[in-house]
Scaffold this motif. Structure first.
Motif, PDB file in Angstrom:
ATOM      1  N   ALA A  50       0.825  -1.208   0.000  1.00  0.00           N
ATOM      2  CA  ALA A  50       0.000   0.000   0.000  1.00  0.00           C
ATOM      3  C   ALA A  50       0.858   1.255   0.000  1.00  0.00           C
ATOM      4  CB  ALA A  50      -0.930  -0.016   1.216  1.00  0.00           C
ATOM      5  N   LYS A  51       1.949   1.211   0.712  1.00  0.00           N
ATOM      6  CA  LYS A  51       2.829   2.376   0.851  1.00  0.00           C
ATOM      7  C   LYS A  51       3.626   2.651  -0.420  1.00  0.00           C
ATOM      8  CE  LYS A  51       6.197   4.256   4.170  1.00  0.00           C
ATOM      9  NZ  LYS A  51       7.014   3.948   5.378  1.00  0.00           N
ATOM     10  N   SER A  52       3.992   1.588  -1.132  1.00  0.00           N
ATOM     11  CA  SER A  52       4.860   1.732  -2.304  1.00  0.00           C
ATOM     12  C   SER A  52       4.109   1.768  -3.627  1.00  0.00           C
ATOM     13  CB  SER A  52       5.868   0.584  -2.344  1.00  0.00           C
ATOM     14  OG  SER A  52       5.204  -0.660  -2.535  1.00  0.00           O
ATOM     15  N   GLY A  53       2.892   1.221  -3.641  1.00  0.00           N
ATOM     16  CA  GLY A  53       2.163   1.121  -4.894  1.00  0.00           C
ATOM     17  C   GLY A  53       2.607  -0.072  -5.724  1.00  0.00           C
ATOM     18  N   VAL A  54       3.431  -0.934  -5.124  1.00  0.00           N
ATOM     19  CA  VAL A  54       3.885  -2.159  -5.790  1.00  0.00           C
ATOM     20  C   VAL A  54       2.975  -3.289  -5.325  1.00  0.00           C
ATOM     21  CG1 VAL A  54       5.790  -3.801  -6.072  1.00  0.00           C
ATOM     22  CG2 VAL A  54       6.258  -1.342  -5.910  1.00  0.00           C
ATOM     23  N   SER A  55       2.540  -4.121  -6.222  1.00  0.00           N
ATOM     24  CA  SER A  55       1.557  -5.144  -5.885  1.00  0.00           C
ATOM     25  C   SER A  55       2.042  -6.102  -4.799  1.00  0.00           C
ATOM     26  CB  SER A  55       1.170  -5.940  -7.134  1.00  0.00           C
ATOM     27  OG  SER A  55       2.217  -6.804  -7.521  1.00  0.00           O
ATOM     28  N   PHE A  56       1.090  -6.580  -4.024  1.00  0.00           N
ATOM     29  CA  PHE A  56       1.367  -7.556  -2.972  1.00  0.00           C
ATOM     30  C   PHE A  56       2.066  -8.779  -3.561  1.00  0.00           C
ATOM     31  CE2 PHE A  56       0.375 -11.343  -0.573  1.00  0.00           C
ATOM     32  CZ  PHE A  56       0.455 -10.964   0.764  1.00  0.00           C
ATOM     33  N   GLY A  57       1.556  -9.239  -4.700  1.00  0.00           N
ATOM     34  CA  GLY A  57       2.110 -10.434  -5.331  1.00  0.00           C
ATOM     35  C   GLY A  57       3.559 -10.263  -5.745  1.00  0.00           C
ATOM     36  N   LEU A  58       3.893  -9.082  -6.299  1.00  0.00           N
ATOM     37  CA  LEU A  58       5.263  -8.852  -6.748  1.00  0.00           C
ATOM     38  C   LEU A  58       6.218  -8.843  -5.558  1.00  0.00           C
ATOM     39  CD1 LEU A  58       6.466  -6.410  -9.479  1.00  0.00           C
ATOM     40  CD2 LEU A  58       7.699  -6.575  -7.319  1.00  0.00           C
ATOM     41  N   ILE A  59       5.811  -8.163  -4.461  1.00  0.00           N
ATOM     42  CA  ILE A  59       6.676  -8.110  -3.278  1.00  0.00           C
ATOM     43  C   ILE A  59       6.854  -9.504  -2.689  1.00  0.00           C
ATOM     44  CG2 ILE A  59       6.950  -7.188  -0.944  1.00  0.00           C
ATOM     45  CD1 ILE A  59       5.316  -4.749  -1.855  1.00  0.00           C
ATOM     46  N   SER A  60       5.743 -10.229  -2.566  1.00  0.00           N
ATOM     47  CA  SER A  60       5.799 -11.584  -2.014  1.00  0.00           C
ATOM     48  C   SER A  60       6.695 -12.472  -2.866  1.00  0.00           C
ATOM     49  CB  SER A  60       4.385 -12.168  -1.944  1.00  0.00           C
ATOM     50  OG  SER A  60       4.414 -13.494  -1.467  1.00  0.00           O
ATOM     51  N   GLN A  61       6.569 -12.345  -4.174  1.00  0.00           N
ATOM     52  CA  GLN A  61       7.381 -13.138  -5.093  1.00  0.00           C
ATOM     53  C   GLN A  61       8.858 -12.764  -4.977  1.00  0.00           C
ATOM     54  OE1 GLN A  61       6.731 -12.538  -9.394  1.00  0.00           O
ATOM     55  NE2 GLN A  61       6.452 -14.752  -9.572  1.00  0.00           N
ATOM     56  N   LEU A  62       9.132 -11.466  -4.904  1.00  0.00           N
ATOM     57  CA  LEU A  62      10.519 -11.005  -4.791  1.00  0.00           C
ATOM     58  C   LEU A  62      11.159 -11.524  -3.510  1.00  0.00           C
ATOM     59  CD1 LEU A  62      12.913  -9.225  -5.640  1.00  0.00           C
ATOM     60  CD2 LEU A  62      11.778  -7.288  -4.530  1.00  0.00           C
ATOM     61  N   GLU A  63      10.435 -11.468  -2.399  1.00  0.00           N
ATOM     62  CA  GLU A  63      10.995 -11.910  -1.127  1.00  0.00           C
ATOM     63  C   GLU A  63      11.243 -13.413  -1.103  1.00  0.00           C
ATOM     64  OE1 GLU A  63       8.842 -10.486   2.245  1.00  0.00           O
ATOM     65  OE2 GLU A  63       9.394  -8.397   1.885  1.00  0.00           O
ATOM     66  N   ARG A  64      10.609 -14.132  -2.019  1.00  0.00           N
ATOM     67  CA  ARG A  64      10.855 -15.577  -2.145  1.00  0.00           C
ATOM     68  C   ARG A  64      11.910 -15.871  -3.211  1.00  0.00           C
ATOM     69  NH1 ARG A  64       6.486 -17.997  -4.188  1.00  0.00           N
ATOM     70  NH2 ARG A  64       5.217 -16.139  -4.443  1.00  0.00           N
ATOM     71  N   GLY A  65      12.553 -14.796  -3.714  1.00  0.00           N
ATOM     72  CA  GLY A  65      13.626 -14.980  -4.683  1.00  0.00           C
ATOM     73  C   GLY A  65      13.161 -15.259  -6.082  1.00  0.00           C
ATOM     74  N   LEU A  66      11.914 -14.867  -6.389  1.00  0.00           N
ATOM     75  CA  LEU A  66      11.350 -15.146  -7.699  1.00  0.00           C
ATOM     76  C   LEU A  66      11.053 -13.856  -8.447  1.00  0.00           C
ATOM     77  CD1 LEU A  66       8.804 -17.886  -6.548  1.00  0.00           C
ATOM     78  CD2 LEU A  66      11.046 -18.268  -7.591  1.00  0.00           C
ATOM     79  N   GLY A  67      10.712 -13.983  -9.715  1.00  0.00           N
ATOM     80  CA  GLY A  67      10.294 -12.830 -10.503  1.00  0.00           C
ATOM     81  C   GLY A  67      11.453 -12.061 -11.109  1.00  0.00           C
ATOM     82  N   ASN A  68      11.108 -10.957 -11.763  1.00  0.00           N
ATOM     83  CA  ASN A  68      12.089 -10.101 -12.421  1.00  0.00           C
ATOM     84  C   ASN A  68      11.589  -8.663 -12.307  1.00  0.00           C
ATOM     85  OD1 ASN A  68      14.220  -9.163 -13.926  1.00  0.00           O
ATOM     86  ND2 ASN A  68      13.304  -9.695 -15.902  1.00  0.00           N
ATOM     87  N   PRO A  69      11.686  -8.061 -11.111  1.00  0.00           N
ATOM     88  CA  PRO A  69      11.113  -6.738 -10.865  1.00  0.00           C
ATOM     89  C   PRO A  69      11.757  -5.659 -11.730  1.00  0.00           C
ATOM     90  CG  PRO A  69      12.587  -7.344  -9.085  1.00  0.00           C
ATOM     91  CD  PRO A  69      12.413  -8.569  -9.926  1.00  0.00           C
ATOM     92  N   SER A  70      10.949  -4.700 -12.148  1.00  0.00           N
ATOM     93  CA  SER A  70      11.460  -3.587 -12.951  1.00  0.00           C
ATOM     94  C   SER A  70      12.212  -2.612 -12.059  1.00  0.00           C
ATOM     95  CB  SER A  70      10.305  -2.869 -13.641  1.00  0.00           C
ATOM     96  OG  SER A  70       9.476  -2.216 -12.678  1.00  0.00           O
ATOM     97  N   LEU A  71      13.014  -1.772 -12.674  1.00  0.00           N
ATOM     98  CA  LEU A  71      13.751  -0.751 -11.933  1.00  0.00           C
ATOM     99  C   LEU A  71      12.780   0.215 -11.256  1.00  0.00           C
ATOM    100  CD1 LEU A  71      16.517   0.386 -11.212  1.00  0.00           C
ATOM    101  CD2 LEU A  71      16.437   1.748 -13.300  1.00  0.00           C
ATOM    102  N   GLN A  72      11.662   0.511 -11.930  1.00  0.00           N
ATOM    103  CA  GLN A  72      10.657   1.395 -11.350  1.00  0.00           C
ATOM    104  C   GLN A  72      10.063   0.799 -10.074  1.00  0.00           C
ATOM    105  OE1 GLN A  72       6.927   1.917 -13.508  1.00  0.00           O
ATOM    106  NE2 GLN A  72       6.936   4.110 -13.015  1.00  0.00           N
ATOM    107  N   SER A  73       9.767  -0.495 -10.094  1.00  0.00           N
ATOM    108  CA  SER A  73       9.222  -1.155  -8.909  1.00  0.00           C
ATOM    109  C   SER A  73      10.227  -1.131  -7.766  1.00  0.00           C
ATOM    110  CB  SER A  73       8.833  -2.601  -9.231  1.00  0.00           C
ATOM    111  OG  SER A  73       7.769  -2.644 -10.157  1.00  0.00           O
ATOM    112  N   LEU A  74      11.496  -1.373  -8.081  1.00  0.00           N
ATOM    113  CA  LEU A  74      12.533  -1.354  -7.049  1.00  0.00           C
ATOM    114  C   LEU A  74      12.688   0.044  -6.469  1.00  0.00           C
ATOM    115  CD1 LEU A  74      15.276  -3.624  -8.684  1.00  0.00           C
ATOM    116  CD2 LEU A  74      13.653  -4.229  -6.878  1.00  0.00           C
TER     117      LEU A  74
END
Length: 211
Positions: A50-74
């Motif tokens: 909610a604070k970042s505007g980055v989806s729950f799924g993307l954050i959850s996936q990133l914290e599990r070492g998955l996905g390919n987040p964009s520079l904007q999301s980071l």
């Protein structure tokens, strides 16, 4: 087998696999850095979303070492955490000597694999270490990679922490129980199987050098 260095059958495939594994380790370490900072600030994944505007799924996936987040999301995540992005990225490198228990990078597990093939692999050495990797692998009941044996440069030493591990190295088959260790050259095709009805946990150290 322990490391994500290469599940390969020729040199070209080995280089490609090694590159993919390095990317995977970078994502895993970055996800660990985000998770550590989020937890340090007492934020849930939902509140950070909610604070970042980055989806729950993307954050959850990133914290599990998955996905390919964009520079904007980071950048959005870094801003929401109040941490400059370069500092967050450098945090992914971690300490050059110490890896805390809650900062271990997890190597990603393909979600299309059946449950009994999903090995949890925790990197216990600093991510930037190139001469030695120590990985703790948790093998689910029924695991085997007999159909996809590993073959790459290096030397591997594996100790069974809990359970039973079957190791096939070339023509030799060895069954290891708690406390047993095997060391072998990785250029010979090799594969593992869990010989225990429950999880088997192993510690594996791998070096890129082979005598």
């Amino acid at each position: 087998m322990t490391e994500g260095r290469a599940d390969v059958h020729d040199d070209a495939a080995g280089d490609d696999a090694a590159e993919k594994d390095e990317v995977a380790l970078t994502i895993a370490a970055l996800g660990a850095a985000v998770k550590v900072e989020r937890q340090r600030q007492g934020l849930t994944v939902q509140s950070l979303s909610a604070k970042s505007g980055v989806s729950f799924g993307l954050i959850s996936q990133l914290e599990r070492g998955l996905g390919n987040p964009s520079l904007q999301s980071l950048h959005r995540l870094a801003s929401a955490l109040g941490v400059p992005l370069p500092k967050l990225l450098s945090g992914a490198d971690g300490d050059s000597m110490v890896v805390r228990a809650d900062e271990r990078a997890l190597l990603p597990v393909p979600t299309d694999q059946p449950e009994h093939q999903r090995v949890r692999r925790e990197l216990l050495t600093p991510r930037l270490s190139s001469n030695l990797q120590l990985i703790r692998s948790t093998l689910p009941a029924g695991f085997t990679n007999e159909g996809q044996p590993f073959r790459h440069l290096g030397t591997e030493s594996v100790t069974v922490e809990r359970g039973v591990l079957v190791v096939v190295h070339g023509e030799r088959r060895v069954t290891l129980t708690e406390g047993d260790t095997i060391t072998y050259g990785c250029s010979t095709p090799h594969w593992w199987a869990n010989g225990h009805p429950a999880e088997t946990v192993v510690l594996g150290a791998v070096s890129p050098f082979e005598g």
